[in-house]
Design a protein around this motif. Sequence first.
Motif, PDB file in Angstrom:
ATOM      1  N   VAL A   1       0.604  -1.253   0.114  1.00  0.00           N
ATOM      2  CA  VAL A   1      -0.162   0.323   0.005  1.00  0.00           C
ATOM      3  C   VAL A   1       0.988   1.145   0.372  1.00  0.00           C
ATOM      4  O   VAL A   1       0.571   2.411  -0.255  1.00  0.00           O
TER       5      VAL A   1
ATOM      6  N   ASP B   1      -7.658  -6.241   3.929  1.00  0.00           N
ATOM      7  CA  ASP B   1      -8.047  -5.528   3.046  1.00  0.00           C
ATOM      8  C   ASP B   1      -8.969  -3.983   3.905  1.00  0.00           C
ATOM      9  O   ASP B   1      -9.582  -3.008   3.508  1.00  0.00           O
ATOM     10  N   ASP B   2      -8.309  -3.845   5.294  1.00  0.00           N
ATOM     11  CA  ASP B   2      -8.948  -2.934   5.899  1.00  0.00           C
ATOM     12  C   ASP B   2      -7.264  -2.113   6.225  1.00  0.00           C
ATOM     13  O   ASP B   2      -6.801  -2.347   7.641  1.00  0.00           O
TER      14      ASP B   2
ATOM     15  N   SER C   1      -5.399   1.556   5.900  1.00  0.00           N
ATOM     16  CA  SER C   1      -5.460   2.761   6.361  1.00  0.00           C
ATOM     17  C   SER C   1      -4.214   4.327   6.779  1.00  0.00           C
ATOM     18  O   SER C   1      -3.316   3.420   6.908  1.00  0.00           O
TER      19      SER C   1
ATOM     20  N   ALA D   1      -8.889   5.558   3.828  1.00  0.00           N
ATOM     21  CA  ALA D   1     -10.032   4.470   3.876  1.00  0.00           C
ATOM     22  C   ALA D   1      -8.860   3.925   2.502  1.00  0.00           C
ATOM     23  O   ALA D   1      -8.963   3.969   1.094  1.00  0.00           O
ATOM     24  N   TRP D   2      -8.015   3.178   2.207  1.00  0.00           N
ATOM     25  CA  TRP D   2      -6.858   2.506   1.016  1.00  0.00           C
ATOM     26  C   TRP D   2      -7.995   0.804   1.086  1.00  0.00           C
ATOM     27  O   TRP D   2      -7.659   0.896  -0.094  1.00  0.00           O
ATOM     28  N   GLY D   3      -8.042   0.675   2.441  1.00  0.00           N
ATOM     29  CA  GLY D   3      -8.342  -1.089   1.606  1.00  0.00           C
ATOM     30  C   GLY D   3      -6.904  -1.772   2.066  1.00  0.00           C
ATOM     31  O   GLY D   3      -6.424  -1.241   2.504  1.00  0.00           O
ATOM     32  N   SER D   4      -7.182  -2.508   0.451  1.00  0.00           N
ATOM     33  CA  SER D   4      -5.490  -3.584   0.111  1.00  0.00           C
ATOM     34  C   SER D   4      -4.603  -3.059  -0.651  1.00  0.00           C
ATOM     35  O   SER D   4      -5.233  -1.726  -1.155  1.00  0.00           O
TER      36      SER D   4
ATOM     37  N   LYS E   1      -6.889   3.591  -7.411  1.00  0.00           N
ATOM     38  CA  LYS E   1      -6.755   4.428  -6.588  1.00  0.00           C
ATOM     39  C   LYS E   1      -6.682   5.724  -5.860  1.00  0.00           C
ATOM     40  O   LYS E   1      -6.667   6.222  -5.666  1.00  0.00           O
TER      41      LYS E   1
ATOM     42  N   ASP F   1     -12.204   8.192   1.323  1.00  0.00           N
ATOM     43  CA  ASP F   1     -12.605   6.435   0.891  1.00  0.00           C
ATOM     44  C   ASP F   1     -11.950   5.660  -0.580  1.00  0.00           C
ATOM     45  O   ASP F   1     -12.592   6.391  -0.830  1.00  0.00           O
TER      46      ASP F   1
ATOM     47  N   SER G   1     -11.044   2.789  -1.319  1.00  0.00           N
ATOM     48  CA  SER G   1     -11.523   1.552  -1.405  1.00  0.00           C
ATOM     49  C   SER G   1     -11.770   0.826  -2.533  1.00  0.00           C
ATOM     50  O   SER G   1     -11.414  -0.458  -2.353  1.00  0.00           O
TER      51      SER G   1
END
Length: 264
Positions: A190, A211-212, A214, A224-227, A234, A252, A254
């Motif tokens: 990330v 997948d969470d 940030s 909030a980026w996710g995976s 993104k 966000d 994600s």
Amino acid sequence: MAGPTAAERGEAQQESSGPPRAGRFRRPRLRTIILSSAGLVLAGAGSVWLLYGSSWLQAEQVSVSGTRELTPAQVREAADVPLGDPLVSVDTGAIEARLARKLPRIDEVRVERSWPHGVTVKVTERTAVLVVRKGGRYVEVDDEGVRFATVSRAPKGVPALELTPARSGSAAASLRRFGEDRLVREAVRVAGGVPKAVAHRTRVVKVRTYDDISLELSDRRTVAWGSGEHAAGKGRALTALMKATPRARHFDVSVPTAPASSAS
């Protein structure tokens, strides 16, 4: 007296017109063979002595290049080159393996003989992309997720990694499935996918599950980026959101096809 007949003259012409006989092959004399063999033996023995027995081609010095945080003295000590031994017998592969084992900060190393008396060591050190706080110290993590050094002060401009996986529910299942090392590698992924303009302002990368993930920026805004998947999409979505909503505090991305921002 009658001369030779025509038949006799034809036979004589056939004999004289044929190819000349080759000269007789002369074998080399025994003395010449013995002297040549002795010369080869002496030359070989001299070469062996020069490489292994003389002081002319011994390992006498070690030169080190490529260090940043490490010092040449540290590298020489860990390399433990057998000074005084014949240079030809220095095991460069063993030295490389020893350096990689003793100095995890080294990412790549190349050891070569430098005739007639030297050994050169060229190192490439790992670069921290994240740091993990451990007590009052910091563990540096490179772009492959390798934790390679513990330092008393965090490197300037390197975000902190916060692993806060829950011990129950879906977060716990993610931890059991992927393991902490995999979560660290995903955080590194990330961090490497964030746009440069945002990366310079990223202070913390928080990981709850695979997948969470940030980001916490220097101006206290969050993302909030996710995976680590779909990083390019993104990044574009985040850049557009920040331009469109400059006063937003939370972004966000994600799901990059449905980005969102808010003031709180």
